[in-house]
Write an enzyme that holds these catalytic residues in place. Structure first.
Site, PDB file in Angstrom:
ATOM      1  CG  HIS A  19      81.792 -11.994 -59.037  1.00  0.00           C
ATOM      2  ND1 HIS A  19      82.349 -12.822 -59.988  1.00  0.00           N
ATOM      3  CD2 HIS A  19      80.734 -12.670 -58.531  1.00  0.00           C
ATOM      4  CE1 HIS A  19      81.647 -13.940 -60.055  1.00  0.00           C
ATOM      5  NE2 HIS A  19      80.655 -13.873 -59.179  1.00  0.00           N
ATOM      6  CE  LYS A  43      77.540 -22.532 -58.127  1.00  0.00           C
ATOM      7  NZ  LYS A  43      77.670 -21.062 -58.119  1.00  0.00           N
ATOM      8  NE  ARG A  97      73.335 -13.211 -61.850  1.00  0.00           N
ATOM      9  CZ  ARG A  97      73.900 -14.372 -62.050  1.00  0.00           C
ATOM     10  NH1 ARG A  97      75.018 -14.447 -62.684  1.00  0.00           N
ATOM     11  NH2 ARG A  97      73.334 -15.482 -61.638  1.00  0.00           N
ATOM     12  CB  SER A 135      81.198 -17.215 -63.277  1.00  0.00           C
ATOM     13  OG  SER A 135      81.637 -16.203 -62.417  1.00  0.00           O
TER      14      SER A 135
END
Length: 168
Positions: A19, A43, A97, A135
């Site tokens: 990030h 989430k 990514r 993450s």
């Protein structure tokens, strides 16, 4: 010339070096960058919204000084394009990514463009050293006692260690 205000949204649970890489690079493209921390209860975040905002604020303060950029952190729980407009931003920054990220992000960018044609979306490819950081993986490795210091700042690592009961 109008001020370029960018908004980089995410859950940031927790904020990773990946990030931070996107933030540092986005800050070179815009005059002001807003790091928008999403509630995203779906989430099931490890950290509360307040904790995620606090971690992001600390990390962004150091980064802003280091790169001489204007960066702020704001929480949000509304439609992204509505929040973007409310902040006076005119572009959304998204990090990619891998190729697998592109399909989802491309669809989201298309929907956002339909909802608010005046807001652009730009994609920044993750640096090769950060392409694999997520993450979710950081939390999984940390929860199992693995070494995560190469993926997050020392402050974020300490917060994760505390959450997982590894504090000294």
């Amino acid at each position: 010339m109008p001020k370029r205000v960018g908004l980089y949204p995410g859950t940031f649970d927790p904020i990773t070096n990946g990030h931070m890489d996107i933030v540092a690079r986005a800050a070179r493209v815009v005059d002001h960058l807003i790091v928008a921390v999403a509630v995203n209860a779906g989430k099931g975040p490890l950290f509360t919204l307040e904790e995620r905002v606090e971690m992001a604020e600390v990390e962004m303060a150091d980064l802003a000084k280091a790169v001489g950029a204007s960066i702020e952190v704001r929480p949000f729980d509304t439609l992204l394009v509505d929040f973007t407009a409310k902040c006076g931003a005119n572009l959304i920054v998204r990090g990619l990514r891998a190729v697998s990220d592109f399909e989802y992000e491309f669809q989201m960018a298309g929907m956002n463009a339909r909802l608010s044609p005046d807001i652009e979306t730009i994609f920044l490819m993750a640096s090769e050293r950060c392409q694999f950081i997520s993450s979710r993986f950081v939390k999984e490795i940390g929860r199992l006692g693995g070494e995560i210091s190469q993926f997050v700042s020392p402050r974020v690592k300490a917060r994760l260690d505390e959450k997982f009961g590894f504090s000294a």
